[in-house]
Write a protein that holds these residues in place. Structure first.
Motif, PDB file in Angstrom:
ATOM      1  N   GLU A 167       4.671  -1.212  -6.487  1.00  0.00           N
ATOM      2  CA  GLU A 167       5.412  -2.427  -6.799  1.00  0.00           C
ATOM      3  C   GLU A 167       6.775  -2.441  -6.109  1.00  0.00           C
ATOM      4  OE1 GLU A 167       5.698  -2.811 -10.993  1.00  0.00           O
ATOM      5  OE2 GLU A 167       3.569  -3.294 -11.260  1.00  0.00           O
ATOM      6  N   LEU A 168       7.315  -3.667  -5.974  1.00  0.00           N
ATOM      7  CA  LEU A 168       8.643  -3.836  -5.402  1.00  0.00           C
ATOM      8  C   LEU A 168       9.671  -3.935  -6.516  1.00  0.00           C
ATOM      9  CD1 LEU A 168       7.915  -6.448  -2.573  1.00  0.00           C
ATOM     10  CD2 LEU A 168       7.879  -3.952  -2.445  1.00  0.00           C
ATOM     11  N   ILE A 169      10.852  -3.384  -6.237  1.00  0.00           N
ATOM     12  CA  ILE A 169      11.953  -3.407  -7.206  1.00  0.00           C
ATOM     13  C   ILE A 169      13.174  -4.040  -6.527  1.00  0.00           C
ATOM     14  CG2 ILE A 169      13.439  -2.048  -8.710  1.00  0.00           C
ATOM     15  CD1 ILE A 169      11.346   0.154  -8.695  1.00  0.00           C
ATOM     16  N   PRO A 170      13.709  -5.117  -7.069  1.00  0.00           N
ATOM     17  CA  PRO A 170      13.152  -5.943  -8.147  1.00  0.00           C
ATOM     18  C   PRO A 170      11.889  -6.673  -7.679  1.00  0.00           C
ATOM     19  CG  PRO A 170      15.012  -7.050  -7.159  1.00  0.00           C
ATOM     20  CD  PRO A 170      14.952  -5.685  -6.521  1.00  0.00           C
ATOM     21  N   SER A 199      10.541  -0.657  -2.286  1.00  0.00           N
ATOM     22  CA  SER A 199       9.280  -0.264  -2.932  1.00  0.00           C
ATOM     23  C   SER A 199       9.540   0.903  -3.871  1.00  0.00           C
ATOM     24  CB  SER A 199       8.238   0.116  -1.882  1.00  0.00           C
ATOM     25  OG  SER A 199       8.700   1.170  -1.057  1.00  0.00           O
ATOM     26  N   SER A 200       8.722   1.021  -4.877  1.00  0.00           N
ATOM     27  CA  SER A 200       8.987   1.999  -5.955  1.00  0.00           C
ATOM     28  C   SER A 200       8.547   3.422  -5.615  1.00  0.00           C
ATOM     29  CB  SER A 200       8.292   1.541  -7.241  1.00  0.00           C
ATOM     30  OG  SER A 200       6.891   1.433  -7.026  1.00  0.00           O
ATOM     31  N   ASN A 201       8.136   3.672  -4.375  1.00  0.00           N
ATOM     32  CA  ASN A 201       7.637   5.012  -4.016  1.00  0.00           C
ATOM     33  C   ASN A 201       8.603   5.781  -3.119  1.00  0.00           C
ATOM     34  OD1 ASN A 201       7.306   3.374  -1.792  1.00  0.00           O
ATOM     35  ND2 ASN A 201       5.308   4.224  -1.206  1.00  0.00           N
ATOM     36  N   THR A 202       9.886   5.437  -3.137  1.00  0.00           N
ATOM     37  CA  THR A 202      10.843   6.107  -2.244  1.00  0.00           C
ATOM     38  C   THR A 202      11.002   7.590  -2.566  1.00  0.00           C
ATOM     39  OG1 THR A 202      12.637   5.423  -3.703  1.00  0.00           O
ATOM     40  CG2 THR A 202      12.139   3.988  -1.817  1.00  0.00           C
ATOM     41  N   GLU A 203      10.876   7.947  -3.814  1.00  0.00           N
ATOM     42  CA  GLU A 203      11.044   9.366  -4.175  1.00  0.00           C
ATOM     43  C   GLU A 203       9.942  10.206  -3.549  1.00  0.00           C
ATOM     44  OE1 GLU A 203      12.152  12.101  -8.057  1.00  0.00           O
ATOM     45  OE2 GLU A 203      11.298  10.100  -8.369  1.00  0.00           O
ATOM     46  N   GLU A 204       8.735   9.669  -3.485  1.00  0.00           N
ATOM     47  CA  GLU A 204       7.592  10.394  -2.906  1.00  0.00           C
ATOM     48  C   GLU A 204       7.795  10.645  -1.417  1.00  0.00           C
ATOM     49  OE1 GLU A 204       2.890   9.443  -1.900  1.00  0.00           O
ATOM     50  OE2 GLU A 204       3.934   8.295  -3.470  1.00  0.00           O
ATOM     51  N   TRP A 205       8.337   9.644  -0.681  1.00  0.00           N
ATOM     52  CA  TRP A 205       8.446   9.758   0.774  1.00  0.00           C
ATOM     53  C   TRP A 205       9.836  10.195   1.244  1.00  0.00           C
ATOM     54  CZ3 TRP A 205       4.301   9.698   3.797  1.00  0.00           C
ATOM     55  CH2 TRP A 205       3.128   9.096   3.297  1.00  0.00           C
ATOM     56  N   LEU A 206      10.885   9.760   0.503  1.00  0.00           N
ATOM     57  CA  LEU A 206      12.254  10.016   0.970  1.00  0.00           C
ATOM     58  C   LEU A 206      13.030  10.961   0.056  1.00  0.00           C
ATOM     59  CD1 LEU A 206      13.197   6.312   1.884  1.00  0.00           C
ATOM     60  CD2 LEU A 206      12.206   8.073   3.385  1.00  0.00           C
ATOM     61  N   ASN A 207      12.388  11.340  -1.044  1.00  0.00           N
ATOM     62  CA  ASN A 207      13.019  12.239  -2.011  1.00  0.00           C
ATOM     63  C   ASN A 207      14.276  11.610  -2.636  1.00  0.00           C
ATOM     64  OD1 ASN A 207      12.949  14.649  -3.461  1.00  0.00           O
ATOM     65  ND2 ASN A 207      14.408  15.672  -2.079  1.00  0.00           N
ATOM     66  N   ILE A 208      14.241  10.264  -2.778  1.00  0.00           N
ATOM     67  CA  ILE A 208      15.347   9.534  -3.404  1.00  0.00           C
ATOM     68  C   ILE A 208      14.744   8.503  -4.346  1.00  0.00           C
ATOM     69  CG2 ILE A 208      17.417   8.122  -3.028  1.00  0.00           C
ATOM     70  CD1 ILE A 208      17.482   9.110  -0.168  1.00  0.00           C
ATOM     71  N   GLN A 211       0.858  -1.191   0.000  1.00  0.00           N
ATOM     72  CA  GLN A 211       0.000   0.000   0.000  1.00  0.00           C
ATOM     73  C   GLN A 211       0.894   1.240   0.000  1.00  0.00           C
ATOM     74  OE1 GLN A 211      -3.482  -0.415   2.822  1.00  0.00           O
ATOM     75  NE2 GLN A 211      -2.348  -2.273   3.412  1.00  0.00           N
ATOM     76  N   ASP A 212       0.321   2.369  -0.379  1.00  0.00           N
ATOM     77  CA  ASP A 212       1.170   3.540  -0.658  1.00  0.00           C
ATOM     78  C   ASP A 212       1.366   4.478   0.528  1.00  0.00           C
ATOM     79  OD1 ASP A 212      -1.260   4.790  -0.394  1.00  0.00           O
ATOM     80  OD2 ASP A 212      -1.287   5.675  -2.400  1.00  0.00           O
ATOM     81  N   HIS A 213       0.963   4.066   1.757  1.00  0.00           N
ATOM     82  CA  HIS A 213       1.130   4.988   2.886  1.00  0.00           C
ATOM     83  C   HIS A 213       2.447   4.755   3.629  1.00  0.00           C
ATOM     84  CE1 HIS A 213      -0.937   1.447   4.631  1.00  0.00           C
ATOM     85  NE2 HIS A 213      -0.303   1.734   5.753  1.00  0.00           N
ATOM     86  N   GLY A 214       3.401   4.107   2.979  1.00  0.00           N
ATOM     87  CA  GLY A 214       4.711   3.901   3.579  1.00  0.00           C
ATOM     88  C   GLY A 214       5.684   3.339   2.566  1.00  0.00           C
ATOM     89  N   VAL A 215       6.916   3.093   3.027  1.00  0.00           N
ATOM     90  CA  VAL A 215       8.005   2.595   2.181  1.00  0.00           C
ATOM     91  C   VAL A 215       8.504   1.280   2.774  1.00  0.00           C
ATOM     92  CG1 VAL A 215      10.375   3.029   1.409  1.00  0.00           C
ATOM     93  CG2 VAL A 215       8.706   4.893   1.430  1.00  0.00           C
TER      94      VAL A 215
END
Length: 752
Positions: free
Chosen positions: A233-236, A49-58, A30-34
């Motif tokens: 999604e998870l990477i990889p 997880s593929s949303n690190t830029e949104e939460w961690l700016n990386i 889910q998108d409320h965390g990394v």
């Protein structure tokens, strides 16, 4: 929920249909965390997880392959390392401060080890301080106090739903209890006043599939803040160490299956939380929380709710025992009274006669059957003997331990449809498998109305490839079902009473076995003495008898002419008496050995055996007019050939011997049975037997005529016949009409 949609009458049938989606390995969160996957011991980041830029700016590709020090300072890393060997439940959440671009953000770090890796999940911390121990204690202690003071299960559930709703502020909090068939029922509810009540509604088993139950059994809380959230999604895609999807069973961010999202959407729910209730290691139910809008619950409150769920789980068995306590105490008293009666009884038949109708009361049954030594002893309303025999043969294969129970017998055993008014419920106690002692209790069919939250039938759709897919239900309108072919369920305390009942019965069986062992020792001693006596009678007595017989014969031959008629008659009488006495000794010797003699069994062609016996009889009685009528193709039986020749020789001889008619007729035939046995009959047209003698005809030395009538006899022949048949596990009986003839029936087995 709408008004009643439909009323149906149908047979309730369980199904094994279940969706096979592997919800513990969704490959997304889910998108409320990394989520970060760390490889020990260096704590390198190998999956993210593929949303690190949104939460961690990386960007995620800039994190993969890096050490965790790219995000956390040395103190935070040391804290993680120090606790890696401990229990993560006690250190979570970790207070993490991470530099995200130009700002530092505060996060809660939730860490656990699974699938050969360390999984670190990061959620934004809304409160820098969180709940410390003092605040946690103040929040939960008053609730625990209320839980401890609850008197029964209903009060316990009411307290928990109200308190968890206060903590979380969900629109609705319910307690959902699973039934033995895996369906569920809402047994407690706290909700907004403007919402329709779900209390008392039933939900089909597939609403919580087995794959979900498995996860709930190990991870005791599940939160879904927003069903419309983006799947991250998870990477990889797979765990690099296993090349398999990452196991997220214990993850707090685990992605939500599309089927469950659709299910909640159909219910009008956007945010949800579920807490496991586990009783004795098995999932008992769920605390289900629903909200019409997005609802995020901070970690500290989730922990408090999970803690209350575990406290409730501890109290469930105790509160269930308190339910209907008065009736349970009365039942326990009755069970104790029955146990006392059993302990004072000497044998099982006396036990069941003394207990009487109490045998029904101890489990709340309306009928009972005790299967003891091949006979049925019935109390109350029961099926017929034929139906009981078939049912018992079936249920013997169903018993895993020593007790079997069902409250839906006609569904799993279709022949029970014929007697469902008597036995829709069945409880069976196997006292001993070897001696085949069973007690069966019955309950009648009780039709009942069940209110379902929507149609409980499986919503299955056909895919384009021809496979069937289980879909979430679209309607939750109240659906009423009249359930048939069910009885009232057997309660745990009733089954516990049956187990105690068995323990007492086994005590009698063991005492009986001990008594039999002593008797067997005495019998062995007596048999040895009997063998000695048999030897004496067959050797020491027969020798002088043979001498008397021979000298009497010599006297007749040498001095018969000079003796008067009276002297000759006395010598002839002496010869006959010595011959009769020798015959009697031979018969007694044969009979005494018969019970211990080893049987040499084999397949016996009855046609050949009867022909051999008849040939001997014709040679021994050449002057008699004898007609032997034999059915063609007599069956093959299994037994000791020599002993069986003795049986048929005796019966056919008797048919000729005890016959005043000029033309003596003996008929041999057979009747087929449903078992692997045949009933052979030997029928004659002789003098017959009076009805008053039918019960004593097989007793030893029982002669119905004078010692010199019909050629005399020892009175042991039929006793020997009966003993031989019993040694072959068969049966013998007769029918006779005085003056017209007698028919002997032999039930003999066709195979071993």
């Amino acid at each position: 929920m709408d008004r009643k949609e439909k009323i149906i009458i149908r047979q309730r049938v369980n199904s094994n249909i279940d969706y096979n989606e592997q919800i513990h390995i969704p490959n997304f969160i889910q998108d409320h965390g990394v989520l970060l996957v760390l490889q020990e011991p260096e704590l390198d980041i190998i999956q993210v997880s593929s949303n690190t830029e949104e939460w961690l700016n990386i960007r995620p590709e800039n994190i993969l392959g890096q050490n965790i020090e790219c995000l956390l300072d040395s103190d935070q890393i040391d804290n993680i390392r120090q606790n890696l060997e401990g229990d993560f439940e006690y250190i979570n959440p970790l207070q993490l401060s991470i530099k995200c671009g130009n700002e530092v953000r505060l996060f809660n770090g939730i860490i656990h080890r699974n699938d050969g890796v360390v999984i670190l999940e990061i959620e934004l911390s809304e409160d820098e301080s969180g709940l410390d121990f003092s605040q946690f204690y103040q929040l939960t202690f008053p609730i625990i106090n209320k839980i401890q003071k609850s008197g029964n299960l209903h009060e316990l559930c009411e307290i928990v739903v109200k308190e968890i709703r206060k903590i979380t502020e969900f629109d609705r909090v319910m307690i959902y209890k699973f039934h033995p068939d895996d369906s569920g029922e809402v047994i407690a509810e706290d909700k907004r006043e403007d919402q329709e009540a779900y209390l008392g509604l039933h939900y089909p088993a597939y609403d919580v599939p087995q794959v979900a139950r498995a996860v709930f059994s190990v991870k005791f809380i599940r939160t879904i803040p927003n069903i419309n959230c983006r799947s991250v999604e998870l990477i990889p895609r797979c765990n690099p160490l296993t090349n398999q999807p990452l196991d997220l069973s214990f993850s707090v961010l685990r992605g939500v299956s599309s089927c469950h999202v659709e299910y909640l959407e159909n219910m009008g729910v956007m945010g949800s939380m579920a807490i496991s209730l586990v009783k004795e290691g098995k999932l008992w139910g769920l605390i289900a929380c629903h909200h019409k809008s997005v609802k995020y619950i901070p970690y500290d409150k989730r922990v408090a709710c999970e803690f209350l769920g575990q406290i409730m789980s501890i109290h469930i068995p105790i509160r269930e025992q308190n339910d209907n306590l008065d009736s349970k105490v009365a039942l326990k008293s009755l069970q104790s009274e029955v146990i006392k009666t059993i302990s004072e009884s000497e044998d099982l038949l006396t036990v069941f006669r003394n207990i009487g109708s109490k045998l029904l009361t101890i489990v709340g049954a309306t009928g009972s059957v005790v299967s003891l030594e091949g006979e049925y002893h019935k109390i109350g309303k029961t099926p017929s003997n034929v139906e009981i025999t078939a049912l018992l043969n079936w249920v013997k294969n169903q018993i895993d331990t020593d007790i079997y129970s069902t409250n839906s017998l006609p569904i799993i055993y279709p022949p029970a449809n014929e007697f469902k008014e008597i036995a829709s419920g069945l409880l069976v106690l196997e006292i001993t498998k070897v001696q085949e002692i069973y007690v069966l209790w019955f309950r009648p069919e009780v039709s009942q109305t069940v209110n379902w939250a929507g149609n409980p039938e499986y919503p299955i759709e056909m895919e384009s490839d021809g496979t069937m897919k289980l879909c979430p239900r679209r309607s939750f309108a109240e659906w009423q079902e009249i359930v048939k072919f069910h009885s009232l369920p057997w309660q745990p305390h009733e089954i516990e009473g049956v187990q105690e009942f068995k323990s007492a019965i086994v005590g009698i069986v063991m005492r009986r076995i001990s008594d039999l062992a002593e008797i067997n020792l005495e019998l062995e001693k007596s048999n040895n003495e009997l063998d000695s006596f048999t030897y004496i009678t067959s050797h020491d007595l027969k020798e002088p008898l043979r001498g008397i017989h021979n000298y009497s014969t010599f006297l007749m031959e040498d001095y018969g002419e000079i003796l008067n008629e009276d002297g000759r008659e006395k010598l002839e009488t002496l010869v006959r008496l010595t011959q009769r006495m020798e015959n009697l000794i031979n018969a007694l010797s044969f009979f005494s050995r018969l019970g211990r003699q080893e049987l040499h069994k084999s397949a016996i062609n009855l046609n050949e055996l009867i022909e051999n016996v008849v040939e001997v009889i014709r040679i021994s009685k050449p002057e008699a007019s004898i007609e032997i009528r034999k059915m063609e193709n007599l069956p093959v039986i299994y037994g000791d050939k020599i002993l069986m020749e003795e049986v048929f020789s005796n019966l056919i001889n008797n048919g000729v011997k005890y016959n005043k008619k000029e033309d003596k007729i003996v008929e041999i035939g057979y009747e087929k049975t449903e078992e692997s046995a045949s009933i052979i009959y030997v029928k004659d047209n002789g003098i017959g037997i009076r009805e008053k003698h039918l019960e004593t005809i097989f007793k030893i030395f029982k002669r119905l005529h004078g010692k010199d009538k019909f050629g005399g006899g020892t009175g042991v022949g039929l006793t020997i016949v009966k003993k031989i048949i019993e040694r072959h596990s068969g049966q013998i009986w007769l029918e006779s009409k005085y003056g017209e003839g007698t028919t002997f029936y032999l039930k003999l087995w066709n195979q071993e």
